[in-house]
Structure formats: C-alpha cells, structure tokens
Design a protein around this motif. Structure first.
Motif: not given
Length: 340
Positions: A23-24, A161-162, A164-165, A168, A190, A193-195
C-alpha cells in the motif's frame, strides 16, 4: 534490463510477490504519476473502448455492458516507460474470477521490444483505491473519522482494505450495496482484519449522511447519492459511473478530477453527462489532483467545504506501479524470460 529479443512475463503471483499488495509503495507510485501528469511529463491518449453484443441473461446485473478498454500511456520523470493496459470489464465469470481483469505491457523508450508483460488485475485494483487514498489525504477534513462506501464489489472491497490502512484516524466504515448479502459478506470477511468498526447499512442514505468521506464504486447508470444527503465538510470520491444526481453535484464548493479530457471522452460519469446536457461547464472545475499535489491550486480551505473528486483511472498510474513491480522482479530474479 533485458535484450531487445527478450522480455519478462509476470503472472498474478509474481506481481504480488514483487510488491503488488504494498500500500505504501502504491501511494508513492500514485503521487509520482499524478505529479508527472500535472507537470506535463506524460502522454495520455484517450482510452479506447471496444464493446460487443451479448446475451443479457448471462451478463452482469449492474446494467453495464461488458466491454474491453485499451489504455496507452507514457510516463516521464526519472524512470520513463511507455506501455498500455488491456482491460476486460463485466464479462460473465465464475465466483473466483473478478469483474475486471487486465494485462499490462511496459516498454523502455530505449528498447525496441517490450520489457515486460504482466498480469494487471491486482495493479488495477490497488491503483484505483490508492488514487482515492491520495485524494482523501489531500482533501478530506483532518478530523474525518467515518467512511461510507457504496458498492461492495472488487473495487469497494479494495477501498475498504486500503483506506483502512491509509487513514489512521478512521473509526467507522459504513457499507451499502444493492444486494445486502454481498455487503454483509464483505464486512464479515474484514471485521477481524481491520481495527475500524464496519457497519452494513439498510440504505444508501444511511451510508452517506453519517460519513465524512463517501466513495461510490459501482457501475450503475441510475444516480444513488442525493443532494440533501451531503453534509457540510464531506469529501465525495466518485470511482464508478453515474452514482450521484446532477443536483447533488451542484452543491459542491470544489470539484477535482484526475483528468478532465479523459472523463469527457469516456462520457459515462456524472460530470460528462452534465456537460452533455448543458447542466455543467468544465470551467467550474477547481482543477486536477496533479495540480493540487504540485501546489498550483489550493485544496480544502475550511472544514465546511463540500468537495467532490471524480476519477476515471489513468494509464500513467498503472504504468508507475507496473514499472516498480518490473524493476523489483528483475532485481529478485522473479518471472519467466520470454525470447522472441
């Protein structure tokens, strides 16, 4: 990196191994490509669409006819590449096959033969969501905490997905899909898998009205988002086709695009349709994402501004990601060398 008579073939697994899920890195690729585009260091001919007739009983239920898209591009800057992406959209498929599949061919301008041909499905998926993430980082309110996603297909899932990353401060994601079961399935997949808390809404209105950031990623030709749903300070990102009413568009204080000529030429997104009907003029555009990244135009100036971003997807962004993956593959000795 290879001779004129050889090229590298990378399948989907190779692409993933060489950073296809990074992702980064994808965000940096997007910024680089948009900056080059804003500086005029790219060549980006119009997308070419090839449609064909098919049996509607076996086609997708979205209302969008299956078609192919060819996307030639040249990306300048420090590592120049030319290339094109060939995309298949909306064809009947099995459960384990995505709605959008692609291949990408890249070529160094110093060579007379392509450097690589690679699977472009993963690149297409992460590219669109990474462009949205860059737009959100630039234009959303700093205190934005709630994301609404309309459409839970492959693009909706990748955005969940992306983003959520990449965000922050995000505390809640609200999902809506015409088929609620599909939204529930995505949320279930998901949730661990995500906060971020994930909520499936009963209607599109609930997903939009409570959200600081709204993303629509559908293939509908029937508008979903209504003017009265847009709260002050919202950032709306249109990834799909015609998901928002003309009246709602007229409520935005600023409108950004990735490339207006590409949107106009394709002619399926809301802004292009509004122009065709004389309901909107391109002079109302605030500018492009590339211009914003260059600092040539201002972004958000207050917490109360409503801002819209419409993206069509640019071949130069695909090329930037593909070039990074190709160079990583060469460095690691990954892929199959093909000889002419």
């Amino acid at each position: 990196m290879f001779g004129n008579k050889t090229m590298l073939f990378l399948n989907e697994s190779d692409v993933a191994t060489c950073g296809g899920h990074d992702v980064r890195a994808a965000l940096e690729d997007v910024r680089r490509a948009l900056l080059c585009h804003g500086q005029g260091e790219t060549i980006l001919p119009p997308k070419m669409t090839l449609s064909h007739s098919f049996d509607k009983q076996t086609g997708p239920s979205s209302g969008s006819l299956p078609h192919y898209v060819a996307m030639p591009a040249y990306l300048g800057g420090n590592v120049p590449y030319a290339g094109f992406k060939w995309v298949s959209v909306g064809h009947p498929h099995t459960a384990d096959q995505p709605d959008i599949t692609a291949i990408i061919v890249i070529q160094s301008p110093q060579s007379s033969y392509p450097a690589a041909i690679m699977d472009g499905t993963l690149i297409t998926s992460i590219r669109s969501a990474a462009v949205t993430a860059v737009a959100v980082q630039e234009l959303a309110r700093p205190d934005a905490q709630v994301l609404g996603i309309i459409g839970t297909g492959a693009q909706g899932a990748k955005h969940l997905q992306l983003l959520s990353q990449a965000l922050p401060k995000l505390k809640q994601i609200r999902l809506y899909n015409r088929s609620r079961d599909k939204a529930v399935e995505l949320a279930t997949r998901w949730k661990d898998q995500v906060k971020t808390e994930i909520i499936v809404t009963e209607g599109a209105q609930e997903a939009v009205m409570e959200s600081d950031i709204v993303v629509t990623a559908t293939s509908t030709n029937e508008p979903i988002v209504q003017a009265e749903w847009l709260k002050r300070g919202v950032l709306y990102v249109q990834v799909g086709r015609h998901e928002i009413t003309f009246e709602a568009v007229q409520r935005f204080d600023k409108i950004f695009v990735d490339d207006w000529q590409q949107i106009r030429q394709r002619g399926v997104q809301t802004l292009a349709l509004m122009e065709q009907e004389g309901r909107w003029r391109s002079s109302c555009l605030h500018g492009t994402l590339g211009q914003r990244l260059l600092g040539a135009i201002v972004g958000r100036e207050s917490d109360s501004e409503r801002i819209m971003v419409s993206t069509i997807g640019l071949g130069v962004v695909d090329l930037a990601i593909a070039a990074r993956i190709y160079e990583q593959a060469v460095a690691q000795g990954i892929g199959q060398v093909l000889t002419r």
